[in-house]
Write an enzyme that holds these catalytic residues in place. Structure first.
Site, mmCIF file in Angstrom:
data_model
loop_
_atom_site.group_PDB
_atom_site.id
_atom_site.type_symbol
_atom_site.label_atom_id
_atom_site.label_comp_id
_atom_site.label_asym_id
_atom_site.label_seq_id
_atom_site.Cartn_x
_atom_site.Cartn_y
_atom_site.Cartn_z
ATOM 1 N N CYS A 295 0.840 -1.201 0.000
ATOM 2 C CA CYS A 295 0.000 0.000 0.000
ATOM 3 C C CYS A 295 0.877 1.254 0.000
ATOM 4 C CB CYS A 295 -0.924 -0.007 1.220
ATOM 5 S SG CYS A 295 -1.972 1.461 1.376
ATOM 6 N N TRP A 298 2.499 1.586 -3.411
ATOM 7 C CA TRP A 298 1.507 2.012 -4.408
ATOM 8 C C TRP A 298 1.523 3.530 -4.566
ATOM 9 C CZ3 TRP A 298 -2.812 5.191 -4.012
ATOM 10 C CH2 TRP A 298 -3.713 5.146 -5.064
ATOM 11 N N HIS A 299 1.821 4.246 -3.467
ATOM 12 C CA HIS A 299 1.827 5.707 -3.532
ATOM 13 C C HIS A 299 3.087 6.238 -4.216
ATOM 14 C CE1 HIS A 299 -1.239 5.040 -0.417
ATOM 15 N NE2 HIS A 299 -1.686 6.232 -0.718
ATOM 16 N N GLY A 300 4.157 5.469 -4.215
ATOM 17 C CA GLY A 300 5.378 5.938 -4.848
ATOM 18 C C GLY A 300 6.560 5.051 -4.482
#
Length: 450
Positions: A295, A298-300
């Site tokens: 997770c 997923w943001h970077g």
């Protein structure tokens, strides 16, 4: 073009709404696809071929999966998931040219392929409807991650009702106000605190962190409100993404209220297939760490996002131990304080540009110095921003019951007062937001870069 830009609000959206409503119902899905293509072109022309390729590839894979049996079906699902993950990884983590919304439309596509593979959803036969569902412009920038199951039937025959139009307009106005009047007003204070490489005092650091905690919520939930509202204007219901997350009393509850479409995606397509809560306690804790590490990534593809994800995974794991059971028995104020401390300290990792900046910021938060706070107060804190911060605290709480109680005091005029009160609030929010947009006092949506 972004959803709170003058071009979108005063040109693109009214033009698309007019064209949509004068078109026969049978042509409306095509209107929405054309509008989505124009929106994507104006926002990210270079990324349009990538989106088109992803639409075509996932449409064909869905048909292949639906027509296959036994192991072949699973192989096509695995191929589809791998292709989408590879697309996301290459554009997001290898190149610097990630198409707009790539994290969101690839996760929607993966969910679609898995649902078709599980037999929970029939593959869409209409390429027009499939392309519209994947590229639907209200959600393409930053979600929510819409499942194709509920979305496809609504796009087949989009017939917005008067209630859809009324509710959609309200959500659009609320979302725009959240973004322009609160998130946009608090951004300069947070930016100032996090941009200081040295000399950051404890008071300014906490003020900046409080403002960022409010900013990211009102920025992202404001975008979601706008997306949901615009979707309703076109007769479609996009999923909700937030449910007053800062009133939660545990990290576990926080993730049931924050970015709901992403957390449920990880729950349904990763956590439960790994065994969910049905395996040994140590396996559950490992699964939580894996899920939240992914997770975070997923943001970077930065160390900060990875550690931020693990930060939440560790708290979720701890809440499944004796510590969690002790927390459940603690007074509400203690549990709420624990949640706010865990989430806010995690936001430092999320907001800081790199790990060194995060470490310096944590040091400032507990430096017990206030030298320089007077300068920060004079330089960036204004009465407008303090009012925005106060509003952020008040409206982070669910107030619907309070408003209903006020309306009930008018007895038989309750419905009239409620309707006119909402209309007046709508006018005030739109007017104030329009002035903020005209003044240019806003920043891009935070989640648009994901």
């Amino acid at each position: 073009m972004i959803p709170d830009s003058p071009l979108f609000l005063y040109g693109f959206l009214p033009a698309v709404l007019a064209l949509f409503y004068v078109s026969p119902v049978g042509l409306r899905c095509g209107v929405l696809l054309a509008a989505s293509a124009v929106y994507f072109f104006l926002a990210d022309a270079a990324g349009l071929p990538v989106l088109a390729g992803a639409i075509l590839g996932n449409y064909l894979l869905g048909r292949l999966i639906d027509g296959a049996k036994g192991p072949a079906r699973q192989r096509f699902v695995a191929l589809g998931v791998a292709a989408n993950v590879a697309l996301l990884a290459v554009y997001k983590y290898v190149t610097d040219a990630a198409p707009l919304g790539v994290s969101f439309f690839t996760f929607s596509a993966i969910a679609y392929l898995i649902d078709v593979g599980r037999g929970q959803l029939a593959a869409e036969t209409s390429g027009l409807r499939f392309a519209t569902a994947m590229a639907f412009f209200p959600k393409i920038t930053a979600g929510p991650i819409a499942r194709f199951g509920p979305l496809l039937p609504e796009l087949a025959v989009p017939r917005p009702t008067l209630d859809d139009f009324r509710e959609g307009g309200w959500r659009l106005a609320v979302g725009l106000a959240k973004k322009t009047l609160i998130a946009g007003a608090l951004a300069p204070i947070a930016d100032d605190a996090f941009s200081r490489s040295a000399g950051l005092d404890m008071a300014t650091a906490w003020l900046g962190l409080v403002c960022y905690t409010a900013q990211i919520y009102y920025d992202f939930s404001g975008y979601t409100d706008m997306a949901v509202g615009i979707g309703r204007l076109f007769g479609t219901r996009l999923p909700e993404n937030f449910d007053h997350p800062y009133i939660a009393r545990s990290v576990r509850e926080f993730w049931r209220r924050w970015h709901i479409s992403l957390s449920t995606w990880f729950r349904d397509y990763l956590y439960i297939p790994l065994g969910g809560g049905r395996v040994a306690p140590w396996r559950v804790q490992c699964n939580l760490l894996v899920v939240f590490a992914l997770c975070g990534v997923w943001h970077g593809a930065t160390l900060n996002f990875l550690v931020w994800g693990l930060w939440h995974g560790v708290f979720l794991s701890l809440e499944r131990t004796r510590l969690g059971r002790a927390l459940d028995r603690a007074p509400a104020v203690v549990r709420h304080g624990y949640l706010l401390a865990a989430v806010m300290l995690g936001w430092v990792l999320f907001r800081a540009s790199d790990f060194a900046v995060s470490a310096a910021y944590y040091k400032a938060l507990f430096s017990f110095t206030a030298e320089g706070f007077d300068y920060a107060w004079l330089a960036v804190v204004t009465r407008q921003r303090l009012a925005a911060l106060a509003a952020a605290v008040v409206f982070a709480m669910p107030l619907g019951g309070v408003w209903q109680a006020v309306c009930r005091r008018f007895g038989s005029f309750e419905a009239i007062v409620a309707a006119w009160g909402r209309l007046a609030a709508l006018a005030v929010l739109l007017g104030a937001s329009a002035m903020a947009v005209a003044a240019g006092g806003y920043s891009p949506f935070i989640y648009a870069r994901f």
